[in-house]
Design an enzyme around this catalytic site. Structure first.
Site, PDB file in Angstrom:
ATOM      1  N   ASP A 216     -59.971  33.411  21.352  1.00 42.47           N
ATOM      2  CA  ASP A 216     -60.928  32.476  20.762  1.00 42.47           C
ATOM      3  C   ASP A 216     -61.691  31.724  21.840  1.00 42.47           C
ATOM      4  OD1 ASP A 216     -60.821  32.890  18.058  1.00 42.47           O
ATOM      5  OD2 ASP A 216     -59.357  31.329  17.653  1.00 42.47           O
TER       6      ASP A 216
ATOM      7  N   HIS B  18     -59.464  36.920   6.684  1.00 43.22           N
ATOM      8  CA  HIS B  18     -59.923  37.703   7.831  1.00 43.22           C
ATOM      9  C   HIS B  18     -59.920  39.193   7.511  1.00 43.22           C
ATOM     10  CE1 HIS B  18     -60.297  35.119  11.524  1.00 43.22           C
ATOM     11  NE2 HIS B  18     -59.859  34.260  10.639  1.00 43.22           N
TER      12      HIS B  18
ATOM     13  N   HIS C  40     -62.534  29.325   3.214  1.00 44.07           N
ATOM     14  CA  HIS C  40     -61.991  29.814   4.483  1.00 44.07           C
ATOM     15  C   HIS C  40     -61.301  28.678   5.253  1.00 44.07           C
ATOM     16  CE1 HIS C  40     -62.006  32.996   7.660  1.00 44.07           C
ATOM     17  NE2 HIS C  40     -61.708  31.941   8.383  1.00 44.07           N
TER      18      HIS C  40
ATOM     19  N   HIS D 234     -51.561  29.989  15.842  1.00 40.90           N
ATOM     20  CA  HIS D 234     -51.461  31.106  16.796  1.00 40.90           C
ATOM     21  C   HIS D 234     -50.264  30.927  17.710  1.00 40.90           C
ATOM     22  CE1 HIS D 234     -54.809  33.713  16.104  1.00 40.90           C
ATOM     23  NE2 HIS D 234     -55.584  32.679  15.911  1.00 40.90           N
TER      24      HIS D 234
ATOM     25  N   TRP E 163     -54.917  22.287  14.342  1.00 33.63           N
ATOM     26  CA  TRP E 163     -53.960  23.098  13.608  1.00 33.63           C
ATOM     27  C   TRP E 163     -54.238  24.578  13.711  1.00 33.63           C
ATOM     28  CZ3 TRP E 163     -57.176  19.654  10.826  1.00 33.63           C
ATOM     29  CH2 TRP E 163     -58.207  20.263  10.090  1.00 33.63           C
TER      30      TRP E 163
ATOM     31  N   ASP F 237     -57.643  28.307   6.639  1.00 30.26           N
ATOM     32  CA  ASP F 237     -57.583  28.272   8.103  1.00 30.26           C
ATOM     33  C   ASP F 237     -56.797  27.080   8.621  1.00 30.26           C
ATOM     34  OD1 ASP F 237     -58.550  30.388   9.495  1.00 30.26           O
ATOM     35  OD2 ASP F 237     -60.291  29.374  10.271  1.00 30.26           O
TER      36      ASP F 237
ATOM     37  N   ARG G 111     -64.781  33.603  23.241  1.00 30.02           N
ATOM     38  CA  ARG G 111     -65.767  34.184  22.321  1.00 30.02           C
ATOM     39  C   ARG G 111     -67.195  33.789  22.674  1.00 30.02           C
ATOM     40  NH1 ARG G 111     -64.075  34.117  16.057  1.00 30.02           N
ATOM     41  NH2 ARG G 111     -66.087  35.183  15.969  1.00 30.02           N
TER      42      ARG G 111
ATOM     43  N   HIS H 163     -62.278  40.123  15.376  1.00 27.58           N
ATOM     44  CA  HIS H 163     -61.344  39.155  14.805  1.00 27.58           C
ATOM     45  C   HIS H 163     -61.152  39.329  13.295  1.00 27.58           C
ATOM     46  CE1 HIS H 163     -61.018  36.232  18.274  1.00 27.58           C
ATOM     47  NE2 HIS H 163     -62.035  36.996  18.670  1.00 27.58           N
TER      48      HIS H 163
ATOM     49  N   ASP I 272     -54.599  36.825  13.554  1.00 23.80           N
ATOM     50  CA  ASP I 272     -55.791  36.897  12.695  1.00 23.80           C
ATOM     51  C   ASP I 272     -55.609  37.894  11.552  1.00 23.80           C
ATOM     52  OD1 ASP I 272     -57.239  35.027  14.045  1.00 23.80           O
ATOM     53  OD2 ASP I 272     -58.545  36.414  15.079  1.00 23.80           O
TER      54      ASP I 272
ATOM     55  N   HIS J  67     -53.332  37.551  19.858  1.00 24.61           N
ATOM     56  CA  HIS J  67     -54.236  36.791  18.998  1.00 24.61           C
ATOM     57  C   HIS J  67     -54.601  37.563  17.727  1.00 24.61           C
ATOM     58  CE1 HIS J  67     -57.307  33.654  18.322  1.00 24.61           C
ATOM     59  NE2 HIS J  67     -57.973  34.639  17.739  1.00 24.61           N
TER      60      HIS J  67
END
Length: 374
Positions: free
Chosen positions: A69, A145, A169, A33, A28, A173, A72, A82, A139, A135
């Protein structure tokens, strides 16, 4: 909102000096995004749409939205970009203390916008800037964030979400969206499209990147952290906050489109590349053809060797900014060892095009897969 959006990078690392912790990956997160990218794509001007198509060499905005992502692990220096750690009790953004050295999402978005508008930027630089921008705009709209309560953006705020242990979070998220039974991008986009028809989307385009960050910060302070003492989050919390998640994703998509329409208003797409023939693509086009067995053609810029012994033929730019790589994971054969002479030459590599951490590559097992242009 971000729940999906977020996917993004997902954890807002701890107080500033602390390095970001590993980000859990779940379906998810990517869905959010991709949905932001699709909303934005539908609002691009013809000029901006053509520019995006040219810069991404055919890759969709939805696919490109995951790249920041995916890299990273290879580009650890991008981790702080981010998020921004604005203290939950703060009433304003202070770049000196909250974005030291320009290492935060607010500064990163402005940096990537400048690259897109710079006519001197290379095609590789523009492609990377666009992927980051797609992206980061997602975020930015995840309240956790853009806020921090001395708990790593909610990562250390333990809660029970419908009876299961989690952290705040993670709830924002993705767990909230998961509860909404949203399973794919088409389904979620359809749901948000119905909501968008009832909203004045033009009002979302007002303000600055800092304004948008502080908007999310306010959601964190007034809503996300409004949890009961027993830290049990259930139907009441879901009902209060799921609409905020939907709205954040809508705002991210609308604002991303506005940013791209402005940044690419004077962009002049390069002339269409001459066809290389059926089943043959340039190194810049490779990512858009992942899953196909084809030949990728370009100039080898460097031969990169890892500590484990793998060899990568990097096209377009040196690692980690290459447009495509020929990956030799088991270079035991002598024929796959002496490859430094390929640097600077136009080379074709045949095989199955894959995406590894957002980068297009073909795994090479035999020398026959490598064709050097005379």
């Amino acid at each position: 909102m971000f729940t999906t959006l977020l996917a993004l990078s997902t954890l807002i690392p701890a107080p500033w000096p602390s390095p970001p912790s590993p980000v859990p990956r779940s379906a998810w997160f990517d869905l959010g995004h991709r949905t932001v990218a699709l909303i934005a794509e539908g609002r691009l001007t013809p000029q901006a749409a053509a520019a995006v198509q040219d810069i991404l060499a055919g890759q969709s905005m939805a696919d490109a939205s995951l790249w920041a992502d995916q890299i990273r692990g290879q580009r650890r220096d991008t981790g702080p970009l981010h998020y921004v750690n604005i203290p939950l009790q703060a009433s304003a953004y202070d770049p000196a203390t909250q974005c030291p050295g320009g290492q935060c999402i607010i500064a990163a978005i402005e940096d990537e916008r400048r690259v897109l508008t710079d006519p001197r930027a290379s095609s590789v630089e523009r492609a990377e800037a666009l992927k980051f921008l797609i992206h980061f705009m997602g975020d930015l709209h995840q309240p956790l964030h853009v806020s921090n309560n001395n708990d790593r953006g909610g990562n250390q705020a333990q809660v029970q979400f419908f009876g299961a242990g989690s952290n705040l979070h993670k709830v924002w998220d993705g767990l909230l969206i998961e509860r909404a039974d949203v399973t794919d991008t088409d389904q979620y986009l359809a749901r948000l499209t119905l909501q968008m028809a009832l909203l004045d989307l033009g009002t979302f385009e007002r303000g600055t990147v800092v304004d948008w960050a502080m908007e999310g910060h306010q959601v964190a302070a007034e809503n996300a952290y409004d949890i009961p003492r027993n830290r049990q989050l259930g139907e009441r919390y879901e009902a209060a906050n799921m609409p905020l998640v939907d709205l954040a994703i809508i705002k991210a998509g609308v604002r991303l489109a506005m940013v791209l329409n402005e940044a690419l208003a004077n962009y002049h797409p390069a002339p269409p590349a001459a066809s290389l023939g059926p089943g043959v693509y340039s190194d810049q086009q490779a990512a858009a053809h992942a899953g196909e067995t084809a030949m990728v053609v370009g100039t080898v810029i460097s031969v990169h060797r890892t500590k484990s012994g793998s060899i990568y033929l990097n096209f377009g730019a040196d690692y980690p900014n290459q447009t495509f790589s020929g990956a030799i994971l088991e270079p035991g054969k002598a024929a796959l060892q002496n490859l430094d002479g390929l640097v600077g030459k136009r080379v074709g590599i045949r095989g199955l095009i894959k995406l590894y951490k957002g980068q297009a590559e073909i795994v090479i097992t035999t020398r026959e897969q490598i064709v050097v242009e005379p």
